[in-house]
Design a protein around this motif. Structure first.
Motif, PDB file in Angstrom:
ATOM      1  N   SER A   1     -35.216  -9.414  31.390  1.00  0.00           N
ATOM      2  CA  SER A   1     -36.440  -8.653  31.587  1.00  0.00           C
ATOM      3  C   SER A   1     -37.562  -9.598  32.021  1.00  0.00           C
ATOM      4  CB  SER A   1     -36.844  -7.945  30.289  1.00  0.00           C
ATOM      5  OG  SER A   1     -37.245  -8.901  29.324  1.00  0.00           O
ATOM      6  N   VAL A   2     -38.621  -9.028  32.558  1.00  0.00           N
ATOM      7  CA  VAL A   2     -39.789  -9.828  32.914  1.00  0.00           C
ATOM      8  C   VAL A   2     -40.347 -10.468  31.640  1.00  0.00           C
ATOM      9  CG1 VAL A   2     -42.129  -9.754  33.875  1.00  0.00           C
ATOM     10  CG2 VAL A   2     -40.297  -8.442  34.960  1.00  0.00           C
ATOM     11  N   ARG A   3     -40.287  -9.728  30.560  1.00  0.00           N
ATOM     12  CA  ARG A   3     -40.740 -10.276  29.273  1.00  0.00           C
ATOM     13  C   ARG A   3     -39.941 -11.529  28.898  1.00  0.00           C
ATOM     14  NH1 ARG A   3     -41.522  -6.929  23.692  1.00  0.00           N
ATOM     15  NH2 ARG A   3     -42.448  -8.635  22.551  1.00  0.00           N
ATOM     16  N   ASP A   4     -38.619 -11.468  29.081  1.00  0.00           N
ATOM     17  CA  ASP A   4     -37.784 -12.648  28.802  1.00  0.00           C
ATOM     18  C   ASP A   4     -38.176 -13.823  29.684  1.00  0.00           C
ATOM     19  OD1 ASP A   4     -36.284 -11.272  26.888  1.00  0.00           O
ATOM     20  OD2 ASP A   4     -34.720 -10.711  28.338  1.00  0.00           O
ATOM     21  N   PHE A   5     -38.501 -13.532  30.936  1.00  0.00           N
ATOM     22  CA  PHE A   5     -38.872 -14.603  31.865  1.00  0.00           C
ATOM     23  C   PHE A   5     -40.103 -15.343  31.367  1.00  0.00           C
ATOM     24  CE2 PHE A   5     -40.872 -16.513  35.560  1.00  0.00           C
ATOM     25  CZ  PHE A   5     -39.800 -17.066  36.235  1.00  0.00           C
ATOM     26  N   PHE A   6     -41.079 -14.600  30.847  1.00  0.00           N
ATOM     27  CA  PHE A   6     -42.328 -15.210  30.399  1.00  0.00           C
ATOM     28  C   PHE A   6     -42.325 -15.588  28.923  1.00  0.00           C
ATOM     29  CE2 PHE A   6     -43.759 -13.103  34.299  1.00  0.00           C
ATOM     30  CZ  PHE A   6     -44.404 -14.167  34.889  1.00  0.00           C
TER      31      PHE A   6
END
Length: 78
Positions: free
Chosen positions: A63-68
């Protein structure tokens, strides 16, 4: 603190190395051009678009959350 483009470059580099990917392979699995991914990877892109980051995250299976989800973005600025 590094700027966002530099932090994204660092994080992208981590995922590429962890998964033993090439920029070309990441571009293919993300549905992006190699030049788009390369520009993020080498820091040429100073303001990456969220759609590009979403595509990369889909290609990485995260997820984008995981990326950040890493230290510079988890620290409270004072």
């Amino acid at each position: 603190m590094k700027d966002d483009a530099e932090l994204i470059r660092v994080r992208l580099n981590q995922f590429i190395n962890e998964r033993n990917l090439t920029i070309n392979r990441l571009a293919v699995i993300s549905g992006l051009s190699q030049s788009s991914v390369n520009n993020l990877y080498d820091g040429s892109t100073k303001s990456p678009k969220i759609n590009t980051l979403r595509s990369i995250c889909r290609g990485l299976g995260i997820s984008v959350r995981d990326f950040f989800d890493f230290a510079p973005y988890n620290e409270v600025e004072k």
